[in-house]
Design a protein around this motif. Structure first.
Motif, PDB file in Angstrom:
ATOM      1  N   GLY A 138       0.841  -1.111  -0.117  1.00  9.82           N
ATOM      2  CA  GLY A 138       0.009  -0.085  -0.005  1.00  9.82           C
ATOM      3  C   GLY A 138       0.883   1.102  -0.047  1.00  9.82           C
ATOM      4  O   GLY A 138       0.386   2.248  -0.036  1.00  9.82           O
ATOM      5  N   GLU A 139       2.008   1.116   0.109  1.00  9.91           N
ATOM      6  CA  GLU A 139       2.980   2.352   0.130  1.00  9.91           C
ATOM      7  C   GLU A 139       3.406   2.831  -1.114  1.00  9.91           C
ATOM      8  O   GLU A 139       3.728   2.121  -2.074  1.00  9.91           O
ATOM      9  CB  GLU A 139       4.238   1.955   0.894  1.00  9.91           C
ATOM     10  N   ARG A 140       3.389   4.146  -1.342  1.00  4.28           N
ATOM     11  CA  ARG A 140       3.743   4.766  -2.565  1.00  4.28           C
ATOM     12  C   ARG A 140       5.015   4.619  -2.786  1.00  4.28           C
ATOM     13  O   ARG A 140       6.047   5.082  -1.892  1.00  4.28           O
ATOM     14  CB  ARG A 140       3.347   6.140  -2.854  1.00  4.28           C
ATOM     15  N   VAL A 141       5.861   4.446  -3.898  1.00  4.05           N
ATOM     16  CA  VAL A 141       7.555   4.310  -4.075  1.00  4.05           C
ATOM     17  C   VAL A 141       7.662   5.098  -5.430  1.00  4.05           C
ATOM     18  O   VAL A 141       6.842   5.539  -6.192  1.00  4.05           O
ATOM     19  CB  VAL A 141       7.938   3.067  -4.007  1.00  4.05           C
ATOM     20  N   VAL A 142       8.833   5.940  -5.332  1.00  5.56           N
ATOM     21  CA  VAL A 142       9.307   6.674  -6.485  1.00  5.56           C
ATOM     22  C   VAL A 142      10.368   5.709  -7.351  1.00  5.56           C
ATOM     23  O   VAL A 142      10.872   4.696  -6.828  1.00  5.56           O
ATOM     24  CB  VAL A 142       9.885   7.977  -6.021  1.00  5.56           C
ATOM     25  N   ARG A 143      10.678   6.240  -8.514  1.00  6.00           N
ATOM     26  CA  ARG A 143      11.543   5.439  -9.326  1.00  6.00           C
ATOM     27  C   ARG A 143      12.971   5.469  -8.696  1.00  6.00           C
ATOM     28  O   ARG A 143      13.424   6.300  -8.067  1.00  6.00           O
ATOM     29  CB  ARG A 143      11.862   6.526 -10.893  1.00  6.00           C
ATOM     30  N   ASP A 144      13.418   4.132  -8.911  1.00  2.05           N
ATOM     31  CA  ASP A 144      14.808   4.051  -8.365  1.00  2.05           C
ATOM     32  C   ASP A 144      14.762   3.629  -6.965  1.00  2.05           C
ATOM     33  O   ASP A 144      16.073   3.593  -6.162  1.00  2.05           O
ATOM     34  CB  ASP A 144      15.703   5.014  -8.658  1.00  2.05           C
ATOM     35  N   GLN A 145      13.598   3.708  -6.199  1.00  2.01           N
ATOM     36  CA  GLN A 145      13.758   3.453  -4.768  1.00  2.01           C
ATOM     37  C   GLN A 145      13.862   1.947  -4.339  1.00  2.01           C
ATOM     38  O   GLN A 145      13.442   0.953  -5.236  1.00  2.01           O
ATOM     39  CB  GLN A 145      12.182   3.904  -4.099  1.00  2.01           C
ATOM     40  N   VAL A 146      14.692   1.640  -3.546  1.00  2.51           N
ATOM     41  CA  VAL A 146      15.005   0.448  -3.048  1.00  2.51           C
ATOM     42  C   VAL A 146      13.899  -0.297  -2.394  1.00  2.51           C
ATOM     43  O   VAL A 146      13.128   0.347  -1.432  1.00  2.51           O
ATOM     44  CB  VAL A 146      16.216   0.344  -2.181  1.00  2.51           C
ATOM     45  N   LEU A 147      13.166  -1.584  -2.731  1.00  2.00           N
ATOM     46  CA  LEU A 147      12.081  -2.215  -2.119  1.00  2.00           C
ATOM     47  C   LEU A 147      12.541  -3.106  -1.039  1.00  2.00           C
ATOM     48  O   LEU A 147      11.860  -2.975   0.008  1.00  2.00           O
ATOM     49  CB  LEU A 147      11.262  -2.874  -3.268  1.00  2.00           C
ATOM     50  N   PHE A 148      13.704  -4.048  -1.407  1.00  2.00           N
ATOM     51  CA  PHE A 148      14.045  -4.643  -0.353  1.00  2.00           C
ATOM     52  C   PHE A 148      15.480  -5.518  -0.906  1.00  2.00           C
ATOM     53  O   PHE A 148      15.882  -5.423  -2.117  1.00  2.00           O
ATOM     54  CB  PHE A 148      13.115  -5.982  -0.307  1.00  2.00           C
TER      55      PHE A 148
END
Length: 280
Positions: free
Chosen positions: A77-87
């Protein structure tokens, strides 16, 4: 209604099937890597998105190799941006690469569904309407996509053919009319929601008189929807369906209907672009 236990059971079974079709008798390419070699991998999003699929990824890694560890930087449900590390994930290099595609397939597809849902939900913010998904889901991913829809800020319609009635034109014809169809539904499965799809004001009146819990207004104009809301006066919930475009979404919401169903939430989702790279 989708329960947490239903979802948990579904995740285990769906992941097992996905890994079976992908790995088959074994990952021959991963066998090129020394068995003792350890590595850490990082997964990033290559675009702005709403994330969904954490537990599916966890289950993929668990089934491939329970010794793998995952460090999540985001949640469903979290918004992320381009090139953001997810895990990041660490452990056997063989296992990481074997699990990669299965994990990313779930994460990219469910995040795509959540992102699409968030796009629609943002457009009706403040109106009070609830946007509903449909049964137009990817085969085998019904419960997963239904969950993803909620991560994007929208809501679930019935999960399948078993948990609620949706009486459409062909059902009405085969049953001998709206009144007969609704009466039989309430007699056969008391307590389950009964929804009737109508195409005219006369059919709306019949559905209300028959005691329908929800009435689906199929391809009604905006003026017809406003009239239906005034005529119904809270006797049943009203759901708008058909012809729902980006341009029409907020005007439909502002007619006062309770729900708008949108097949595109699950049917038209585009997978989010993700990338996994070994970093050591």
């Amino acid at each position: 209604m989708l329960t947490s236990q239903d979802l948990k059971n579904d995740i285990v079974a769906t992941v097992r099937h996905a890994l079976s079709e992908d790995i088959g008798s074994g990952d021959v390419t991963a066998q090129l890597i020394p068995a003792e070699q350890q590595a850490t991998a990082r997964v990033i999003s290559r675009q702005d998105a709403v994330i969904c699929g954490v537990e599916w990824v966890n289950e993929v890694f668990r089934q491939v190799d329970p010794s793998l560890t995952i460090d999540w930087r985001v949640k469903d449900g979290e918004r992320v941006v381009r090139d953001q590390v997810l895990f990041t994930a660490s452990g056997s290099a063989r296992s990481l690469l074997t699990a990669e595609r299965g994990a990313l397939n779930f994460l990219q597809t469910l995040s795509g569904t959540a992102t699409t849902s968030r796009h629609y939900a943002d457009q009706v913010e403040g109106t009070g309407v609830k946007l509903l998904d449909t049964r137009k889901t990817l085969p085998g991913l019904r419960k997963a996509q239904k969950y993803a829809v909620t991560c994007g800020g929208c809501y679930n319609h019935r999960i399948g053919l078993y948990d609620a009635f949706l009486i459409k034109e062909n059902h009405i014809m085969a049953c001998g009319g709206i009144d007969a169809a609704v009466a039989t539904a309430k007699r056969n499965e008391p307590g389950k929601p009964v929804e009737v799809e109508v195409e005219t004001h006369a059919e709306l009146e019949q559905a209300l008189n028959a005691g329908a819990d929800i009435v689906m207004l199929d391809n009604f104009s905006l003026e017809q929807m406003r009239e239906a809301v005034a005529f119904t006066a809270g006797r049943a919930k009203l759901e708008a369906s058909g012809g729902v475009t980006d341009e029409m979404l907020r005007p439909i919401a502002e007619t006062g209907v309770d729900y708008i169903s949108i097949g595109a939430l699950t049917k038209h989702c585009q997978a989010v672009d993700l990338s996994m790279r070994l970093i050591d």
